[in-house]
Design an enzyme around this catalytic site. Sequence first.
Site, PDB file in Angstrom:
ATOM      1  N   ASP A 194      38.088 -10.621  36.525  1.00 11.13           N
ATOM      2  CA  ASP A 194      39.257  -9.511  36.402  1.00 11.13           C
ATOM      3  C   ASP A 194      39.128  -8.456  37.011  1.00 11.13           C
ATOM      4  O   ASP A 194      37.607  -8.154  37.516  1.00 11.13           O
ATOM      5  CB  ASP A 194      39.307  -9.479  35.102  1.00 11.13           C
ATOM      6  CG  ASP A 194      40.906  -9.098  34.366  1.00 11.13           C
ATOM      7  OD1 ASP A 194      41.896  -8.734  35.464  1.00 11.13           O
ATOM      8  OD2 ASP A 194      41.191  -9.430  33.296  1.00 11.13           O
TER       9      ASP A 194
ATOM     10  N   ASP B 217      49.862 -11.366  34.220  1.00 11.51           N
ATOM     11  CA  ASP B 217      49.589 -11.310  32.677  1.00 11.51           C
ATOM     12  C   ASP B 217      50.633 -11.599  31.979  1.00 11.51           C
ATOM     13  O   ASP B 217      50.622 -11.687  30.670  1.00 11.51           O
ATOM     14  CB  ASP B 217      49.110  -9.703  32.326  1.00 11.51           C
ATOM     15  CG  ASP B 217      47.554  -9.629  32.808  1.00 11.51           C
ATOM     16  OD1 ASP B 217      46.841 -10.662  33.040  1.00 11.51           O
ATOM     17  OD2 ASP B 217      47.333  -8.375  32.869  1.00 11.51           O
TER      18      ASP B 217
END
Length: 743
Positions: A457, A523
């Site tokens: 990430d 997301d």
Amino acid sequence: MTVDTCVVLRSAGVSVVLDVTGGRLPAIVHWGADLGALTPDDVGTLIRAGVRPVASNLVDEPARLAVVPEHWTGWVGRPGLSGSRGGRDWSPRFTTSSLRVNDSPAGGRLVEAGAGSVEVVARDDAAQLELTLRIELTRSGLVRSRASVTNLGADPYQLDDLVLAYPVPQVASEILDLAGRWTKERVPQRHAFTVGTHLRENRKGKSGPDSAYVLHAGTAGFGFADGEIWGVHTGWSGNHTHYAERLYTGDQMLGGGELLLPGEVILGQDESYTSPWLYGSYGVGLDAVAHRFHRFLRARRNHPSVDRPVTINVWEAVYFDHRLDKLLALAEAAASVGVERFVLDDGWFGARRDDHAGLGDWTVAADVWPNGLHPLVNRVNELGMQFGLWFEPEMINPDSDVARAHPDWVMATGDRWPLEARFQQVINLGIQECYAYIRDAMMAILDEYNIAYIKWDHNRDLIDAGTAPTGRPGVHEQTIAYYRLVDELKAAHPGLEIESCAAGGGRVDLEAMLHCDRIWVSDCIDPLERQQMNRWTQQLLPPELLGSHIASGASHTTGRSHTLNFRAASAVFGHLGIEWDLTRANADELVELGAWVGFYKENRSLLLSGDLIRIDDPDETISAQAVVAPDRSRAIYSFAEVGRSIVTLRGRLRFSGLDPNRRYRVTPVLLEHAPVVKPPVWWGVEPDGSSEFDHLAAGTAPGLRPTEEFGVELTGAALATVGLTHAPTHPETAILYLAEAVD
């Protein structure tokens, strides 16, 4: 000695004709449709036929657009090389001194190279600069180029910009690129190709959810199947540019490169800088442009196999609440529906009980995991699943042991830390000691546990991203260090897969994909949003590189609720996963989920290796696409209702991409979960006795069963030209069809 040669590259229906005559930098005479075999006289004629007359108020020699545009030629558009030596040597005049074709010396009037490479070296002795330019045409017909500049002088040379440009003809009158934001990545935008510069800059230190992605110029009204299109992509994961420029002279081009911050690259004597690759894809229709990118990636040696494991990521199931009993129950449920990879997300390390602390302390949290991760990893492996783990290696919380011990490792301008974002800063991988600390911490985890996969990430932008002690910009070095760290981890652990995630789809570019194995598209897993995001992310990347998960019933980022049909049907056109607390799913949901996972496994060799077909439907409330086998023997189509049409019935839907001369049987798939209001006659189904009113209330038709005349048989030409009546459904549902050749 100067070079006086032309080179023709040809592959996959594309020709690139390069003029390297007169010792000048290479200029593209033609990039587009294959011209067939050309004689030296043909190429000479093409060059002469393209020389424009000297019009009023222009320099007395026709300006020439080189792949690295040069100001001295009278070119008044954006220059390719910008920089100076304290204000001197800012407008170099390069002379080409050597030419290599397919890595061998070349000369003569004309060199034909097929799919191959061209490399020239040019110098300006007065400016004490050397330029090396490499141009390649891949087997998929993708052109790419990059340039290196070397300082030959004793005085430092500050490089401000090095971009490359490809000319496009004036028939390209419209521009299309992508925009977006967090949870709404890859939104297309289109406008006229007008005089001026359409400049897309990205200063986030990563590709960004709002990147231009692929910048296209094409004929008016071009679509997925129609219109000549030229597209460029800057393959770089840091700050970068894309631009489309049309001059008052009528010249127009597409270009791009790295965006360098002030003073970021200062070259000492004999030091060099190499630009990112600028990729160019030509085709008739957006699908053809996309296919060249897809085939380029699929041809690489380290491209993932089609047997991509069905994945569950536990973030939206548990967030930071890492309780072993809950995670074991989730693993059991996942294995029961056919999941093959289990990924533990954020919260397993240091003081990471929420997002305020712990980033940078990459050791397993003893208070949460007294026996380490072994109990979970071992059980996941016993259930026949791979284990994956989340990292955010480039980030650091101020509330962490490493930040307290090494505050100078935070990327900063020198006299202040940047504004916090998500309670975190950026750790400076450009500092060798810092890089070694992060690498060794990650290696220790990978050495101790059986980890097959990393979700990598990158949740904040690089703002004020300087490097201690001077505070000079460090984004360039940080980007290179990211690539190096990924490569070192994978070299030490063969078979390790790494996903590029950056607050969702914030680091998606071809250079990242040459190092990583898939991307997290967004997301946001709301299937309505993913219909759009997956559709356009595939303009650059093939489906097998797109993390595409079945969401929980209510989306965590939009609040919308959707049927399992729509969630699953939207997710199977990618690398399938699940982002859902399966311990809360009821028995019927688990049965249906298992059916979708089974369908995916049975067909993933097609879904993850076929040609993408996106269908231009006149009704904007339908999103239609397909994956067609390269030999055109099978195809899977999806017709998704993404809105409510103003008409009751949409008529016939076209099944594009099949062999027009073969016959196919078309059938709906997963009949027991088909979300139809009333099936059309051609389906060849009958109810099994369940109440129509029960079916309408449920929004699906679980009582349908095939008859002997199940589906319909037609030629590929008839299916693409006439089509089949679509079944009426409720909004935000999808029906999948299988087309199989019968001859």
